[in-house]
Write a protein that holds these residues in place. Structure first.
Motif, PDB file in Angstrom:
ATOM      1  N   VAL A 249     -46.108  72.739  17.703  1.00 58.95           N
ATOM      2  CA  VAL A 249     -45.657  71.340  16.929  1.00 58.95           C
ATOM      3  C   VAL A 249     -45.246  70.260  18.187  1.00 58.95           C
ATOM      4  CG1 VAL A 249     -43.656  70.282  15.796  1.00 58.95           C
ATOM      5  CG2 VAL A 249     -44.797  72.723  15.063  1.00 58.95           C
TER       6      VAL A 249
ATOM      7  N   ASP B  34     -46.879  66.564  19.014  1.00 61.06           N
ATOM      8  CA  ASP B  34     -45.524  65.574  19.096  1.00 61.06           C
ATOM      9  C   ASP B  34     -45.848  64.869  20.363  1.00 61.06           C
ATOM     10  OD1 ASP B  34     -44.664  65.792  16.099  1.00 61.06           O
ATOM     11  OD2 ASP B  34     -42.375  67.046  17.252  1.00 61.06           O
TER      12      ASP B  34
ATOM     13  N   ARG C 127     -46.364  67.433   7.553  1.00 64.85           N
ATOM     14  CA  ARG C 127     -46.231  66.192   9.148  1.00 64.85           C
ATOM     15  C   ARG C 127     -47.414  66.189   9.624  1.00 64.85           C
ATOM     16  NH1 ARG C 127     -43.107  67.108  14.184  1.00 64.85           N
ATOM     17  NH2 ARG C 127     -41.532  68.490  12.768  1.00 64.85           N
ATOM     18  N   ARG C 128     -48.102  66.323   9.053  1.00 63.27           N
ATOM     19  CA  ARG C 128     -49.899  65.808   9.453  1.00 63.27           C
ATOM     20  C   ARG C 128     -50.473  64.559   8.847  1.00 63.27           C
ATOM     21  NH1 ARG C 128     -55.385  67.062  10.888  1.00 63.27           N
ATOM     22  NH2 ARG C 128     -56.665  67.315   8.851  1.00 63.27           N
TER      23      ARG C 128
ATOM     24  N   THR D 139     -48.170  61.584   9.412  1.00 61.71           N
ATOM     25  CA  THR D 139     -48.722  61.157  11.334  1.00 61.71           C
ATOM     26  C   THR D 139     -49.833  60.087  10.250  1.00 61.71           C
ATOM     27  OG1 THR D 139     -48.690  63.340  12.614  1.00 61.71           O
ATOM     28  CG2 THR D 139     -50.138  61.718  13.344  1.00 61.71           C
TER      29      THR D 139
ATOM     30  N   GLN E 156     -39.133  67.909   2.218  1.00 61.66           N
ATOM     31  CA  GLN E 156     -40.085  67.873   3.145  1.00 61.66           C
ATOM     32  C   GLN E 156     -40.767  66.129   2.883  1.00 61.66           C
ATOM     33  OE1 GLN E 156     -39.989  69.852   6.520  1.00 61.66           O
ATOM     34  NE2 GLN E 156     -37.685  70.632   4.657  1.00 61.66           N
TER      35      GLN E 156
ATOM     36  N   ALA F  49     -39.867  62.827   5.380  1.00 59.64           N
ATOM     37  CA  ALA F  49     -40.884  61.946   5.885  1.00 59.64           C
ATOM     38  C   ALA F  49     -41.461  60.630   5.855  1.00 59.64           C
ATOM     39  CB  ALA F  49     -42.492  63.234   5.871  1.00 59.64           C
TER      40      ALA F  49
ATOM     41  N   HIS G 122     -38.964  58.754   8.580  1.00 59.37           N
ATOM     42  CA  HIS G 122     -39.730  58.573   9.373  1.00 59.37           C
ATOM     43  C   HIS G 122     -40.945  57.363   9.181  1.00 59.37           C
ATOM     44  CE1 HIS G 122     -40.974  58.294  13.251  1.00 59.37           C
ATOM     45  NE2 HIS G 122     -42.508  58.908  12.459  1.00 59.37           N
TER      46      HIS G 122
END
Length: 362
Positions: free
Chosen positions: A184, A188, A223-224, A227, A263, A267, A270
């Motif tokens: 991770v 990042d 997270r992927r 992104t 989660q 995200a 963000h």
């Protein structure tokens, strides 16, 4: 996906070491009701990991054997000394904590946990150079210490040495083949360096690590996807969101579904901060599939119009400062040009009125 040591699962669930499976399950559900996943995601994660460990006979036996070893002999003394240093730091006695760790390292130079703790203390205090020196000293004695490489990466990141930090995170992953944290951190770092494709690849490969928990896999997927949305890969993100939805059908563990919804909401927050409202709302929509009771019942607007003069003075000052910082001359022209045009119109109107007046007088 944090880098903190795993806590005692018995203490997390509040059960005895000889507790039966039924008692463990009961304790887990009682604590989940007190710490629901959508409002206490980190606490739920701790509970879930403890429950999964104690529900697996082999993993539980391995943990018990390791704990018994640490409770006796040199390990127990080492842990007691480290805990004393932690207590000093938490009490605000930084000098005392550093002195104790330094004395321990003078006596036992290979006490790597003490070196890690001292380096992390310097990082916390904002002294990245001192922290880097400690991690370098550790790696000089133990080149394969994955945590040493990981912490060294964080220190280099603080010093804005991005390429070196990425290399340190890569080495941490190499020497910690089953650890999620280094992957991770590397992802990042690569993203911050503009290497988005490489970052996405690292996040994908991390999902196949040996022994990785279900929650870590789900967190990596989210997270992927985030992104992808942040960097305009909407079609790929949509595909992976649908796959995520299929992996967690309505018949799946409800707590795990609610945690995943949380989660996705995190995200989305963000993405909102990055002014990626479309992608953020997309994540919120999928989050409501996993947790229909979520408070985010509607999509947030991509733009809001408000009366700046109605805001408090301190807020107006901050907005003006941020506008000039972010947009420079363009922000100044946003304010100056309307004023100039207004003055020009007023002057033209005055000349016209004067001409009419004097014309009539003659």
């Amino acid at each position: 996906m944090n880098n903190e040591p795993r806590q005692n699962p018995y203490e997390v669930l509040g059960v005895e070491k000889d507790a039966e499976a039924r008692a463990i399950k009961k304790a887990y559900f009682e604590r989940v009701r007190q710490n629901p996943p959508e409002t206490h995601p980190e606490e739920f994660r701790r509970l879930r990991e403890a429950y999964e460990l104690l529900s697996d006979p082999e993993a539980r036996q391995a943990f018990d054997a390791s704990a018994a070893q640490q409770a006796d002999g040199p390990e127990a003394a080492k842990n007691a000394a480290l805990q004393e240093a932690i207590n000093l730091f938490e009490a605000g006695d930084k000098v005392g904590g550093r002195r104790l760790l330094t004395e321990l390292l003078n006596e036992q130079p290979d006490l790597h946990d003490a070196r890690i703790l001292l380096g992390r203390h310097f990082l916390y205090e904002g002294d990245a150079k001192e922290a880097l020196a400690e991690f370098d000293a550790l790696l000089a004695r133990a080149p394969d210490h994955w945590q040493g490489h990981l912490q060294r990466g964080w220190a280099l990141l603080r010093l804005e040495q991005m390429k070196e930090a990425a290399d340190a995170f890569w080495r941490a992953g190499k020497h910690g083949p089953a650890e999620v944290g280094p992957r991770v951190a590397l992802a990042d770092c690569l993203e911050a360096m503009g290497q988005v494709a490489d970052s996405l690849k690292v996040l994908e490969e991390a999902q196949s690590l040996p022994g990785i928990s279900r929650m870590d896999v789900l967190a990596l997927k989210v997270r992927r996807i985030a992104t992808m949305l942040e960097f305009g890969q909407d079609a790929s993100a949509e595909k992976e969101l649908e796959q995520l939805d299929a992996e967690l059908p309505e018949s799946a563990d409800p707590e795990l579904r609610r945690w995943t919804g949380g989660q996705l909401s995190s995200a989305a927050a963000h993405l909102f901060s990055q002014q990626k409202s479309k992608g953020a709302n997309q994540l919120l929509a999928f989050g409501r599939r996993f947790n229909p009771e979520s408070a985010t019942e509607v999509a947030y607007p991509t733009r809001v119009i408000l009366d700046v003069e109605a805001l408090p003075p301190v807020t107006r000052e901050w907005l003006h400062a941020e506008a000039e910082r972010a947009d420079g001359w363009r922000a100044v022209m946003t304010w100056v040009m309307p004023a100039i045009l207004t003055l020009a119109a007023a002057a033209a109107t005055s000349f016209l009125l004067a001409f009419i007046y004097f014309g009539i007088s003659e």
